[in-house]
Design a protein around this motif. Structure first.
Motif, short mmCIF file in Angstrom:
data_model
loop_
_atom_site.label_atom_id
_atom_site.label_comp_id
_atom_site.label_asym_id
_atom_site.label_seq_id
_atom_site.Cartn_x
_atom_site.Cartn_y
_atom_site.Cartn_z
N UNK A 40 31.63 21.80 65.73
CA UNK A 40 31.79 20.61 66.55
C UNK A 40 31.59 19.37 65.70
N UNK A 41 32.18 18.30 66.14
CA UNK A 41 32.00 17.03 65.44
C UNK A 41 30.55 16.58 65.62
N UNK A 42 30.00 15.89 64.64
CA UNK A 42 28.61 15.43 64.79
C UNK A 42 28.52 14.46 65.96
N UNK A 43 27.36 14.43 66.61
CA UNK A 43 27.22 13.53 67.77
C UNK A 43 27.36 12.08 67.32
#
Length: 82
Positions: free
Chosen positions: A34-37
Protein backbone atom coordinates in the motif's frame (compact mmCIF):
# COMPACT_ATOMS: atom_id res chain seq x y z
CA UNK A 1 10.81 -47.68 -22.65
CA UNK A 2 11.28 -49.38 -19.33
CA UNK A 3 8.61 -48.87 -16.69
CA UNK A 4 10.82 -46.97 -14.23
CA UNK A 5 11.71 -44.39 -16.92
CA UNK A 6 8.04 -43.76 -17.70
CA UNK A 7 7.33 -43.37 -13.99
CA UNK A 8 10.21 -40.89 -13.66
CA UNK A 9 8.95 -38.93 -16.66
CA UNK A 10 5.42 -38.76 -15.26
CA UNK A 11 6.69 -37.70 -11.84
CA UNK A 12 8.94 -35.07 -13.39
CA UNK A 13 6.12 -33.64 -15.47
CA UNK A 14 3.79 -33.64 -12.46
CA UNK A 15 6.39 -31.86 -10.33
CA UNK A 16 6.93 -29.27 -13.07
CA UNK A 17 3.19 -28.53 -13.37
CA UNK A 18 2.79 -28.34 -9.59
CA UNK A 19 5.71 -25.94 -9.30
CA UNK A 20 4.28 -23.66 -11.98
CA UNK A 21 0.88 -23.64 -10.27
CA UNK A 22 2.56 -22.81 -6.95
CA UNK A 23 4.39 -19.88 -8.52
CA UNK A 24 1.17 -18.57 -10.02
CA UNK A 25 -0.70 -18.87 -6.72
CA UNK A 26 2.13 -17.20 -4.83
CA UNK A 27 2.04 -14.29 -7.28
CA UNK A 28 -1.74 -13.97 -6.93
CA UNK A 29 -1.64 -14.15 -3.14
CA UNK A 30 1.35 -11.84 -2.71
CA UNK A 31 0.44 -8.91 -0.48
CA UNK A 32 -0.02 -5.68 -2.37
CA UNK A 33 2.13 -2.93 -1.00
CA UNK A 34 0.00 0.00 0.00
CA UNK A 35 1.05 3.58 -0.50
CA UNK A 36 2.42 5.22 2.64
CA UNK A 37 -0.19 7.16 4.62
CA UNK A 38 -0.42 10.85 3.81
CA UNK A 39 1.47 13.15 6.16
CA UNK A 40 -0.48 14.47 9.11
CA UNK A 41 -1.11 18.20 8.71
CA UNK A 42 0.15 20.55 11.39
CA UNK A 43 -2.30 21.35 14.14
CA UNK A 44 -4.53 24.24 13.24
CA UNK A 45 -5.18 26.99 15.76
CA UNK A 46 -7.98 26.20 18.15
CA UNK A 47 -11.36 27.49 17.06
CA UNK A 48 -12.92 30.21 19.23
CA UNK A 49 -15.31 27.70 20.85
CA UNK A 50 -12.38 25.73 22.25
CA UNK A 51 -10.69 28.87 23.49
CA UNK A 52 -13.88 29.91 25.23
CA UNK A 53 -14.11 26.52 26.95
CA UNK A 54 -10.47 26.76 28.02
CA UNK A 55 -11.06 30.22 29.46
CA UNK A 56 -14.10 28.98 31.38
CA UNK A 57 -12.04 26.12 32.85
CA UNK A 58 -9.27 28.53 33.81
CA UNK A 59 -11.80 30.82 35.52
CA UNK A 60 -13.20 27.86 37.45
CA UNK A 61 -9.68 26.93 38.58
CA UNK A 62 -9.08 30.52 39.64
CA UNK A 63 -12.35 30.66 41.57
CA UNK A 64 -11.64 27.35 43.30
CA UNK A 65 -8.20 28.57 44.41
CA UNK A 66 -6.14 26.14 42.34
CA UNK A 67 -4.63 28.98 40.29
CA UNK A 68 -3.35 32.32 41.50
CA UNK A 69 -4.32 35.51 39.68
CA UNK A 70 -0.85 35.69 38.07
CA UNK A 71 -1.08 32.08 36.86
CA UNK A 72 -4.58 32.72 35.54
CA UNK A 73 -3.43 35.82 33.63
CA UNK A 74 -0.46 33.95 32.10
CA UNK A 75 -2.60 31.01 31.02
CA UNK A 76 -5.30 33.34 29.67
CA UNK A 77 -2.72 35.12 27.50
CA UNK A 78 -1.41 31.78 26.25
CA UNK A 79 -4.93 30.62 25.31
CA UNK A 80 -5.78 33.90 23.59
CA UNK A 81 -2.49 33.91 21.68
CA UNK A 82 -3.11 30.45 20.18
Amino acid sequence: MPRFLRRAAVLGATAHVAAKRGERRAAEEAPVQEAPPPPVPAAAPAPPEDRYGDLVKLKELLDSGVLTQAEFDAEKQRVLAS
